[in-house]
Design a protein around this motif. Structure first.
Motif, PDB file in Angstrom:
ATOM      1  N   HIS A  31       0.831  -1.212   0.000  1.00 32.55           N
ATOM      2  CA  HIS A  31       0.000   0.000   0.000  1.00 32.55           C
ATOM      3  C   HIS A  31       0.862   1.257   0.000  1.00 32.55           C
ATOM      4  CE1 HIS A  31      -3.397  -2.601   0.318  1.00 32.55           C
ATOM      5  NE2 HIS A  31      -2.871  -3.183   1.369  1.00 32.55           N
ATOM      6  N   TYR A  32       1.832   1.258  -0.904  1.00 34.11           N
ATOM      7  CA  TYR A  32       2.813   2.335  -0.997  1.00 34.11           C
ATOM      8  C   TYR A  32       2.157   3.707  -1.182  1.00 34.11           C
ATOM      9  CZ  TYR A  32       6.800   4.935  -2.833  1.00 34.11           C
ATOM     10  OH  TYR A  32       7.772   5.874  -3.046  1.00 34.11           O
ATOM     11  N   TYR A  33       1.035   3.762  -1.890  1.00 34.46           N
ATOM     12  CA  TYR A  33       0.413   5.059  -2.197  1.00 34.46           C
ATOM     13  C   TYR A  33      -0.684   5.449  -1.215  1.00 34.46           C
ATOM     14  CZ  TYR A  33       2.978   4.778  -6.564  1.00 34.46           C
ATOM     15  OH  TYR A  33       3.980   4.698  -7.491  1.00 34.46           O
ATOM     16  N   ASP A  34      -0.812   4.729  -0.113  1.00 37.78           N
ATOM     17  CA  ASP A  34      -1.883   5.022   0.844  1.00 37.78           C
ATOM     18  C   ASP A  34      -1.905   6.481   1.293  1.00 37.78           C
ATOM     19  OD1 ASP A  34      -3.179   2.659   0.819  1.00 37.78           O
ATOM     20  OD2 ASP A  34      -2.607   2.019   2.838  1.00 37.78           O
ATOM     21  N   ARG A  35      -0.721   7.058   1.521  1.00 36.11           N
ATOM     22  CA  ARG A  35      -0.690   8.442   1.993  1.00 36.11           C
ATOM     23  C   ARG A  35      -0.588   9.452   0.863  1.00 36.11           C
ATOM     24  NH1 ARG A  35       3.897   9.180   5.386  1.00 36.11           N
ATOM     25  NH2 ARG A  35       4.462   7.039   4.938  1.00 36.11           N
ATOM     26  N   THR A  36       0.165   9.112  -0.200  1.00 39.58           N
ATOM     27  CA  THR A  36       0.395  10.091  -1.266  1.00 39.58           C
ATOM     28  C   THR A  36      -0.726  10.119  -2.300  1.00 39.58           C
ATOM     29  OG1 THR A  36       1.743   8.405  -2.346  1.00 39.58           O
ATOM     30  CG2 THR A  36       2.899  10.093  -1.076  1.00 39.58           C
ATOM     31  N   CYS A  37      -1.407   8.986  -2.483  1.00 39.04           N
ATOM     32  CA  CYS A  37      -2.494   8.938  -3.466  1.00 39.04           C
ATOM     33  C   CYS A  37      -3.448   7.808  -3.063  1.00 39.04           C
ATOM     34  CB  CYS A  37      -1.926   8.701  -4.869  1.00 39.04           C
ATOM     35  SG  CYS A  37      -3.146   8.883  -6.187  1.00 39.04           S
ATOM     36  N   PRO A  38      -4.267   8.072  -2.031  1.00 36.38           N
ATOM     37  CA  PRO A  38      -5.082   7.001  -1.434  1.00 36.38           C
ATOM     38  C   PRO A  38      -6.000   6.273  -2.420  1.00 36.38           C
ATOM     39  CG  PRO A  38      -5.251   9.024  -0.144  1.00 36.38           C
ATOM     40  CD  PRO A  38      -4.495   9.361  -1.382  1.00 36.38           C
ATOM     41  N   LYS A 109      -3.340   6.054 -16.149  1.00 32.91           N
ATOM     42  CA  LYS A 109      -2.352   7.109 -15.889  1.00 32.91           C
ATOM     43  C   LYS A 109      -3.012   8.487 -15.989  1.00 32.91           C
ATOM     44  CE  LYS A 109       1.841   8.835 -15.336  1.00 32.91           C
ATOM     45  NZ  LYS A 109       2.340   8.982 -13.943  1.00 32.91           N
ATOM     46  N   THR A 110      -3.864   8.674 -17.006  1.00 31.78           N
ATOM     47  CA  THR A 110      -4.558   9.957 -17.166  1.00 31.78           C
ATOM     48  C   THR A 110      -5.419  10.266 -15.944  1.00 31.78           C
ATOM     49  OG1 THR A 110      -4.616   9.557 -19.537  1.00 31.78           O
ATOM     50  CG2 THR A 110      -6.096  11.255 -18.704  1.00 31.78           C
ATOM     51  N   LYS A 111      -6.163   9.243 -15.489  1.00 30.86           N
ATOM     52  CA  LYS A 111      -7.021   9.440 -14.308  1.00 30.86           C
ATOM     53  C   LYS A 111      -6.181   9.724 -13.059  1.00 30.86           C
ATOM     54  CE  LYS A 111     -10.912   6.653 -15.870  1.00 30.86           C
ATOM     55  NZ  LYS A 111     -11.093   5.260 -16.294  1.00 30.86           N
ATOM     56  N   LEU A 112      -5.066   9.020 -12.928  1.00 33.25           N
ATOM     57  CA  LEU A 112      -4.206   9.218 -11.753  1.00 33.25           C
ATOM     58  C   LEU A 112      -3.544  10.587 -11.779  1.00 33.25           C
ATOM     59  CD1 LEU A 112      -2.684   5.648 -11.584  1.00 33.25           C
ATOM     60  CD2 LEU A 112      -4.013   6.734  -9.784  1.00 33.25           C
ATOM     61  N   GLU A 113      -3.215  11.069 -12.989  1.00 36.99           N
ATOM     62  CA  GLU A 113      -2.594  12.393 -13.077  1.00 36.99           C
ATOM     63  C   GLU A 113      -3.559  13.481 -12.638  1.00 36.99           C
ATOM     64  OE1 GLU A 113       0.727  13.442 -13.615  1.00 36.99           O
ATOM     65  OE2 GLU A 113       0.814  11.323 -13.132  1.00 36.99           O
ATOM     66  N   SER A 114      -4.859  13.296 -12.879  1.00 38.44           N
ATOM     67  CA  SER A 114      -5.782  14.331 -12.407  1.00 38.44           C
ATOM     68  C   SER A 114      -6.095  14.147 -10.920  1.00 38.44           C
ATOM     69  CB  SER A 114      -7.043  14.423 -13.269  1.00 38.44           C
ATOM     70  OG  SER A 114      -7.673  13.184 -13.339  1.00 38.44           O
ATOM     71  N   ALA A 115      -6.034  12.913 -10.403  1.00 34.28           N
ATOM     72  CA  ALA A 115      -6.288  12.688  -8.971  1.00 34.28           C
ATOM     73  C   ALA A 115      -5.087  13.121  -8.126  1.00 34.28           C
ATOM     74  CB  ALA A 115      -6.608  11.222  -8.721  1.00 34.28           C
ATOM     75  N   CYS A 116      -3.902  12.725  -8.541  1.00 30.52           N
ATOM     76  CA  CYS A 116      -2.681  13.096  -7.792  1.00 30.52           C
ATOM     77  C   CYS A 116      -1.522  13.189  -8.778  1.00 30.52           C
ATOM     78  CB  CYS A 116      -2.366  12.104  -6.676  1.00 30.52           C
ATOM     79  SG  CYS A 116      -3.234  10.540  -6.708  1.00 30.52           S
ATOM     80  N   PRO A 117      -1.279  14.407  -9.284  1.00 31.57           N
ATOM     81  CA  PRO A 117      -0.264  14.600 -10.323  1.00 31.57           C
ATOM     82  C   PRO A 117       1.138  14.141  -9.914  1.00 31.57           C
ATOM     83  CG  PRO A 117      -1.586  16.588 -10.021  1.00 31.57           C
ATOM     84  CD  PRO A 117      -1.949  15.651  -8.913  1.00 31.57           C
ATOM     85  N   LYS A 118       1.839  13.552 -10.864  1.00 31.03           N
ATOM     86  CA  LYS A 118       3.246  13.162 -10.713  1.00 31.03           C
ATOM     87  C   LYS A 118       3.518  12.327  -9.461  1.00 31.03           C
ATOM     88  CE  LYS A 118       4.817  17.040 -13.403  1.00 31.03           C
ATOM     89  NZ  LYS A 118       5.734  18.071 -13.674  1.00 31.03           N
ATOM     90  N   THR A 119       2.633  11.392  -9.182  1.00 36.07           N
ATOM     91  CA  THR A 119       2.814  10.592  -7.971  1.00 36.07           C
ATOM     92  C   THR A 119       2.968   9.109  -8.292  1.00 36.07           C
ATOM     93  OG1 THR A 119       1.478  12.179  -6.739  1.00 36.07           O
ATOM     94  CG2 THR A 119       1.812  10.030  -5.714  1.00 36.07           C
ATOM     95  N   VAL A 120       2.049   8.582  -9.101  1.00 40.92           N
ATOM     96  CA  VAL A 120       2.041   7.135  -9.339  1.00 40.92           C
ATOM     97  C   VAL A 120       2.791   6.821 -10.638  1.00 40.92           C
ATOM     98  CG1 VAL A 120       0.594   5.090  -9.561  1.00 40.92           C
ATOM     99  CG2 VAL A 120      -0.188   7.008  -8.157  1.00 40.92           C
ATOM    100  N   SER A 121       3.794   5.968 -10.539  1.00 41.82           N
ATOM    101  CA  SER A 121       4.596   5.656 -11.723  1.00 41.82           C
ATOM    102  C   SER A 121       3.879   4.661 -12.631  1.00 41.82           C
ATOM    103  CB  SER A 121       5.946   5.068 -11.301  1.00 41.82           C
ATOM    104  OG  SER A 121       5.762   3.757 -10.801  1.00 41.82           O
ATOM    105  N   CYS A 122       4.224   4.735 -13.914  1.00 39.93           N
ATOM    106  CA  CYS A 122       3.637   3.796 -14.880  1.00 39.93           C
ATOM    107  C   CYS A 122       4.067   2.366 -14.565  1.00 39.93           C
ATOM    108  CB  CYS A 122       4.051   4.172 -16.303  1.00 39.93           C
ATOM    109  SG  CYS A 122       3.191   5.633 -16.896  1.00 39.93           S
ATOM    110  N   ALA A 123       5.290   2.194 -14.058  1.00 40.81           N
ATOM    111  CA  ALA A 123       5.755   0.843 -13.699  1.00 40.81           C
ATOM    112  C   ALA A 123       4.847   0.261 -12.625  1.00 40.81           C
ATOM    113  CB  ALA A 123       7.204   0.903 -13.211  1.00 40.81           C
ATOM    114  N   ASP A 124       4.457   1.086 -11.662  1.00 40.70           N
ATOM    115  CA  ASP A 124       3.569   0.598 -10.608  1.00 40.70           C
ATOM    116  C   ASP A 124       2.163   0.350 -11.139  1.00 40.70           C
ATOM    117  OD1 ASP A 124       5.546   0.523  -8.736  1.00 40.70           O
ATOM    118  OD2 ASP A 124       5.033   2.420  -7.785  1.00 40.70           O
ATOM    119  N   ILE A 125       1.711   1.159 -12.080  1.00 43.08           N
ATOM    120  CA  ILE A 125       0.378   0.927 -12.656  1.00 43.08           C
ATOM    121  C   ILE A 125       0.345  -0.444 -13.331  1.00 43.08           C
ATOM    122  CG2 ILE A 125      -1.346   1.698 -14.343  1.00 43.08           C
ATOM    123  CD1 ILE A 125      -0.302   4.556 -13.927  1.00 43.08           C
TER     124      ILE A 125
END
Ligand SMILES: *[C@@H]1O[C@H](CO)[C@@H](O)[C@H](O)[C@H]1NC(C)=O
Ligand SMILES: *[C@@H]1O[C@H](CO)[C@@H](O)[C@H](O)[C@H]1NC(C)=O
Length: 143
Positions: A31-38, A109-125
């Motif tokens: 749950h690496y993104y729990d705090r940065t992009c819940p 990636k597009t949806k994640l960029e609007s939810a939390c810009p520059k946070t979730v990497s494509c490798a993780d997606i």
């Protein structure tokens, strides 16, 4: 006890200690993104699920994409890169012939960029999407 010596033991302890330190630094966190992009995992899961409802081959294609991505220096989403005039991308190489469903990752990636810009990497997606499609496989009626 021929092979035993305090010297070997201390080497072993140092080695184990080193491995523990290196191991903990490289540890993966589910749950690496729990705090940065819940919402990250939910967004990815929803995008993959929606795409899978429109095209039943999407889960298999995402798993295959993850597998191919991990060739050539690790699971780094390099398989998503497009070719440039100077450089042929992995996705345009011969094994790419049946690689599809890039649009699903792009969509997430597009949806994640609007939810939390520059946070979730494509490798993780790609990795999370592949995990989710495997987890959703229906194992109750295998054949
Ligand atoms: C669901 O998937 C379809 C097919 O890929 C796509 O056209 C549509 O935009 C998606 N809807 C949402 C809300 O992501
Ligand atoms: C590689 O995949 C992309 C995206 O699906 C596609 O547009 C392209 O034509 C493919 N390239 C080859 C050489 O098959």
């Amino acid at each position: 006890m021929a092979g035993f010596s305090p010297r070997k033991l201390s080497f072993s302890i140092i080695f184990l200690g080193l491995m523990t330190v290196l191991g903990s630094q490289a540890a993966l966190d589910v749950h690496y993104y729990d705090r940065t992009c819940p919402e990250a995992e939910k967004i990815i899961r929803y995008t993959v699920l929606n795409a899978s409802m429109h095209d039943a081959k999407v889960p298999a294609r995402i798993l295959r994409m993850f597998f191919h991505d991990c060739f050539i220096k690790g699971c780094d989403a390099s398989v998503l890169l497009d070719s440039t005039p100077q450089n042929q991308a992995e996705k345009d190489g011969p094994p790419n012939i049946s690689l599809r469903a890039f649009y699903v990752i792009d969509d997430a990636k597009t949806k994640l960029e609007s939810a939390c810009p520059k946070t979730v990497s494509c490798a993780d997606i790609v990795a999370i999407a592949a995990r989710d499609v495997v987890a959703r496989v229906n194992i109750e009626k295998p054949f």
